[in-house]
Design a protein around this motif. Structure first.
Motif, PDB file in Angstrom:
ATOM      1  N   HIS A  28       0.539  -0.964  -0.387  1.00 13.29           N
ATOM      2  CA  HIS A  28      -0.182   0.184  -0.028  1.00 13.29           C
ATOM      3  C   HIS A  28       0.969   1.332  -0.078  1.00 13.29           C
ATOM      4  CE1 HIS A  28      -2.797   3.329   1.403  1.00 13.29           C
ATOM      5  NE2 HIS A  28      -3.857   2.049   1.030  1.00 13.29           N
ATOM      6  N   LYS A  29       0.066   1.978  -0.693  1.00 10.54           N
ATOM      7  CA  LYS A  29       1.084   3.629  -1.377  1.00 10.54           C
ATOM      8  C   LYS A  29       1.556   4.643   0.578  1.00 10.54           C
ATOM      9  CE  LYS A  29      -2.814   6.521  -1.221  1.00 10.54           C
ATOM     10  NZ  LYS A  29      -3.217   7.991  -2.556  1.00 10.54           N
ATOM     11  N   ASN A  30       0.889   3.902   1.186  1.00  5.56           N
ATOM     12  CA  ASN A  30       0.884   5.015   3.073  1.00  5.56           C
ATOM     13  C   ASN A  30       1.687   3.541   3.802  1.00  5.56           C
ATOM     14  OD1 ASN A  30      -1.074   6.772   2.236  1.00  5.56           O
ATOM     15  ND2 ASN A  30      -2.637   5.981   2.910  1.00  5.56           N
ATOM     16  N   LEU A  31       2.597   2.730   3.128  1.00  5.40           N
ATOM     17  CA  LEU A  31       3.361   1.634   3.572  1.00  5.40           C
ATOM     18  C   LEU A  31       5.204   2.209   3.182  1.00  5.40           C
ATOM     19  CD1 LEU A  31       4.061  -0.789   5.747  1.00  5.40           C
ATOM     20  CD2 LEU A  31       3.467  -1.695   4.314  1.00  5.40           C
ATOM     21  N   HIS A  32       5.426   2.936   4.251  1.00  9.55           N
ATOM     22  CA  HIS A  32       6.905   3.363   3.638  1.00  9.55           C
ATOM     23  C   HIS A  32       7.889   2.414   2.779  1.00  9.55           C
ATOM     24  CE1 HIS A  32       6.602   6.844   6.288  1.00  9.55           C
ATOM     25  NE2 HIS A  32       5.462   6.832   5.567  1.00  9.55           N
ATOM     26  N   PHE A  33       8.195   3.080   2.046  1.00  9.66           N
ATOM     27  CA  PHE A  33       9.385   1.702   1.643  1.00  9.66           C
ATOM     28  C   PHE A  33      10.535   2.042   1.136  1.00  9.66           C
ATOM     29  CE2 PHE A  33      10.691  -0.314  -3.283  1.00  9.66           C
ATOM     30  CZ  PHE A  33      11.026  -1.464  -2.344  1.00  9.66           C
ATOM     31  N   ASN A  34      11.778   0.934   1.111  1.00  7.01           N
ATOM     32  CA  ASN A  34      12.801   1.507   0.672  1.00  7.01           C
ATOM     33  C   ASN A  34      13.749   0.213   0.486  1.00  7.01           C
ATOM     34  OD1 ASN A  34      13.760   4.737   1.970  1.00  7.01           O
ATOM     35  ND2 ASN A  34      11.978   4.075   3.094  1.00  7.01           N
ATOM     36  N   LYS A  35      14.512   0.693  -0.149  1.00  8.22           N
ATOM     37  CA  LYS A  35      15.582  -0.500  -0.308  1.00  8.22           C
ATOM     38  C   LYS A  35      16.772   0.168  -0.931  1.00  8.22           C
ATOM     39  CE  LYS A  35      15.137  -0.581  -5.583  1.00  8.22           C
ATOM     40  NZ  LYS A  35      14.505  -0.939  -6.650  1.00  8.22           N
ATOM     41  N   ALA A  36      17.916  -0.775  -0.178  1.00  6.81           N
ATOM     42  CA  ALA A  36      19.788  -0.130  -0.351  1.00  6.81           C
ATOM     43  C   ALA A  36      19.968  -1.753  -0.688  1.00  6.81           C
ATOM     44  CB  ALA A  36      19.822  -0.454   0.961  1.00  6.81           C
TER      45      ALA A  36
END
Length: 477
Positions: A35-43
């Motif tokens: 969901h767009k409100n669930l913060h997503f990050n990748k490294a």
């Protein structure tokens, strides 16, 4: 496909959706939908990729972003050092860790961001209703009982579906090898000096609350208990609103209200007393993105804000007291499942599997049982429900390094009725500690009785006898 607010699905089955709130990312031969409100990050580094759903906070560098902290995790040279670094953070999250030889899914310290998974490891998600293939349960009588209909809570890693399990705290999913692996505890718990622990714990709490406030507008419920008191003191120099909920069974003299008012008056803070009415609250409603939702509501003041609460702290406050010679039956009674046969069998299996490990690492069994069973099911469900109506609950005690620090003190100093440890933490959080520590905590009948029995040195005997009496009732009924 429909995802609820802040939910995710990690699957081998490609989904079709025109919903603009759903984003996706390909990882190995899976697709991550979130969901767009669930913060997503990748490294990413040359040998690994780490994906973060949710939030991380560092008490030492409290301005660090999710991306910065995730990059630090990506720089670790092994899975062991990855866990060691992750333990220093507080957060509410899911992490997917990918290397040439690993594909791992884990969640935060107390499994507050829920993860469910099917038996063939092709689907992982926030709720069971997101899954493609559900097989009705045939064996677990508890899930067909009135007790389940009342509680709507799972037991252990089980669910009402024979092919779906629930990820419990301190474990990760080894996707490539179809295994659930315990990764904590992994070293002996040292006995530490109370004053040293109190000083460091106060720094961590203050640092975590500050870090949350730098990313969110925070509100804090204040009650008559220890947990909210510590967080209130940790937040004093921040931009924070304070409130107490006045439920239908409470008058203006209820201790939650009077104690909260005393604390706020002492520091010149405004306390909002919120009547528990439909006009003031957001009700949780049934919808097709929640499994077995319960009746519940949250004050409207909390919507679109970060509610900083004291959940998780109970792990370090001897919530289940001091019982010995534990059995599955005792654990079932302590955890509120009466003498349900399914619960008893599940908890006996938990004891048989984990008690030798906990003893070897010097952890108290009841502390870890509360951590892994109560928190992974009861509190985690509440957070999933809150997220659905856009109320974000943040619990700064949800940090493995902080919990380990608190648990390193003598159990008698962590008593839920007196808590010498928490009083020492208060001394490190305010120069008005004498006044604060003289304000009572939860002065209800249970506490008053316990304090009298403790003074007479009869509390442990009384508590053990009361539990044994409940067991005998079953034997002779």
């Amino acid at each position: 496909m429909e995802l609820g607010n802040k939910q995710f699905l990690f699957t081998k089955h490609k989904k079709h959706s025109n919903n603009i709130t759903i984003l996706s990312e390909e990882i190995a031969d899976y697709i991550l939908y979130y969901h767009k409100n669930l913060h997503f990050n990748k490294a990413e580094t040359k040998d690994k990729s780490i994906y973060l759903l949710g939030d991380l906070f560092d008490y030492e560098v409290n301005s660090a972003s999710n991306k910065t902290l995730l990059n630090q995790l990506a720089e670790t040279v092994s899975l062991k050092t990855f866990f060691e670094r992750l333990d220093q953070f507080y957060g509410e999250y899911i992490i997917i860790y990918k290397t040439k030889n690993h594909l791992i899914i884990l969640n935060d310290c107390c499994a507050q961001h829920e993860v469910y998974y099917n038996s063939d490891y092709t689907e992982f998600g926030s709720q069971i209703c997101l899954f493609e293939d559900l097989i009705a349960h045939k064996n677990h009588s508890y899930y067909d009982s009135k007790l389940f209909q009342q509680k709507k809570l799972y037991i252990g890693n089980t669910t009402p579906y024979s092919n779906i399990n629930h990820l419990i705290a301190n474990h990760y999913l080894d996707v490539l090898n179809f295994k659930t692996i315990r990764f904590y505890p992994n070293k002996t718990l040292e006995a530490l000096d109370l004053e040293m622990v109190a000083k460091k714990a106060s720094q961590q709490l203050k640092g975590y609350v500050t870090a949350i406030s730098k990313q969110y507008k925070i509100v804090l419920p204040v009650t008559g208990g220890f947990d909210s008191r510590l967080l209130f003191l940790a937040s004093l120099d921040l931009d924070c609103e304070y409130f107490v909920s006045k439920h239908a069974n409470m008058d203006n003299n209820h201790y939650d209200i009077t104690i909260a008012q005393q604390l706020c008056d002492l520091y010149g803070k405004t306390l909002h007393i919120i009547e528990d009415t439909s006009e003031n609250n957001i009700a949780l409603e049934s919808n097709n993105t929640l499994d077995f939702p319960r009746n519940g509501s949250f004050p409207k003041k909390t919507k679109n804000k970060a509610v900083v609460n004291g959940n998780i702290s109970e792990i370090a406050r001897n919530y289940f007291n001091y019982h010995k010679k534990l059995t599955g039956e005792k654990l079932s009674l302590l955890n509120g499942f009466s003498q349900n046969d399914f619960a008893i069998n599940q908890y006996q299996n938990w004891l048989d599997t984990n008690q030798p490990i906990l003893k070897a690492f010097n952890f108290n069994t009841l502390d870890l049982f509360y951590w892994e069973e109560k928190m992974s099911n009861w509190t985690a469900k509440a957070k999933t429900e809150a997220n659905t109506i856009n109320v974000s609950l943040f619990s700064p005690f949800n940090s493995r390094s902080l919990l380990e620090l608190l648990l390193s003190t003598n159990k008698k100093h962590r008593d839920k009725f007196t808590s010498k440890l928490y009083k020492a933490i208060i001394c490190n959080l305010t120069d008005k500690y004498e006044v604060v520590n003289n304000i009572p905590t939860n002065p209800n009948l249970e506490r008053k009785r316990a304090l009298i029995l403790k003074k007479l040195r009869l509390f442990k005997c009384f508590d053990a006898a009361r539990l044994q009496l409940r067991i005998w009732k079953r034997l002779f009924s």
